[in-house]
Design an enzyme around this catalytic site. Sequence first.
Site, PDB file in Angstrom:
ATOM      1  N   GLU A   1      65.215  26.287  21.081  1.00 43.22           N
ATOM      2  CA  GLU A   1      66.162  27.062  20.781  1.00 43.22           C
ATOM      3  C   GLU A   1      66.764  26.618  19.497  1.00 43.22           C
ATOM      4  OE1 GLU A   1      70.206  29.565  22.785  1.00 43.22           O
ATOM      5  OE2 GLU A   1      69.314  28.063  23.757  1.00 43.22           O
TER       6      GLU A   1
ATOM      7  N   LYS B   1      68.451  33.399  26.510  1.00 40.85           N
ATOM      8  CA  LYS B   1      69.268  33.740  27.992  1.00 40.85           C
ATOM      9  C   LYS B   1      68.433  34.743  28.807  1.00 40.85           C
ATOM     10  CE  LYS B   1      73.225  31.709  28.646  1.00 40.85           C
ATOM     11  NZ  LYS B   1      72.919  30.843  29.447  1.00 40.85           N
TER      12      LYS B   1
END
Length: 434
Positions: free
Chosen positions: A231, A249
Amino acid sequence: MHRVERRVDWHDPLAVACGLHRRTGALALISDGDVRAGRSWVAAEPDLLFVGPMPPEAPFRILNDPDFARGVVGLATYDGGARPATGQRGVSQDGDWPDLMLARYPALLRFQDGVATAVGLGASEAEAEGQADRAEGWLGLATSPDVPGPPAETFHTEASDDAYRHAVAEVVRRIGEGELFQANIARAWSGRLGSGVDPFDVFLRLARSRAAAYGAFWRMGDRALVSNSPELFLNFDAAAARIETRPIKGTRGRDADAATDARLAADLVASAKDRAENLMIVDLMRNDLSRVAVPGSVKVERLFEVETLPTVHHLVSTVTAQARSGTGPAELMGATFPPGSITGAPKHQSMKVIADLEPPRGPWCGSLFMIDAEGSLTASVLIRTAGFVQDGRGWSFRTLAGAGIVADSDPDAELAETTVKISALRQALTGSAD
């Protein structure tokens, strides 16, 4: 500060890191080759260090100091960033990591698109040339890395499955009462490496089998960090004044059967719960970036994209902005840290809820960042990350995995998600994903 860049013979950056990994401040930032992940870097022996707290009023102001404006690597812990919201100091269970650690590297090796470059920084042209020479010399130490066996002798959860289920249920209750919309709640595992084993062995196992876009190893005295993060927290192009963030997410585990695996990815994209969870964080990051962005420049360039990794599918969105004049790494990090994807919404309230339900996180879900020779910033979110602390008996470690909890979260499903997320690191440590 003078800078010298010199093209040098290509070597596998992991092999170069293997030759340097026991040196003071050994650093390896190894991309898996994702075109959006950018460069790999290898370095050692920094010439200037900072270890200390984050001032609440300006947590990253030291990055405006000319001494820490170029060739700097930093680790900001989650707890240091959350403290203004929570008011808690606490002592972490993984060695009481300091809020902020910075190291300046006058000599670096950069690897990108098949080109290796020795970078030297110095107060004069001659000093910068000497540092580039030193970086080039590291290539001669490259060692073909042999992947070691499982390095951990113990690996255990710090709390029961029921304790995590209870925490999830508590967040759902507080969401129902209108206190917040979402919070990322984590569970922790800890253990010890075997006698004579080094944290770099864990990094090697990850890099050779499950490499990630923001793989990292950093040795800092009696501490070390190993990250296999996919990420991006922040990318700041100093020349173009462009900011990018890519929050993750939404997660599904992979399956060995291709048809089943494709169905899992399709289910992730179609999931109203996961899309809502992702959108909340996109809105949060838009708000954070707007504090340092040219008005009207914050844009969602990609929404709800699936990124597939060896053990999981993730739902990822991309938000960009144009930085206002005078914005640099210090202002950008100060406006956005800790990352919204691992806090929740509203951000400050979610951090208070996390503090109520978890012990301090330490480096996990903080950020590892680099300010390169041009003053540009790349910062990862420290998920899929373990912190190591050395004592008289060897190395202990601690790692965590979390899930975003929303109004319709099921405690069993969120527990299962954390198990999937920890599987690659567990396998690197123990040899088993279960």
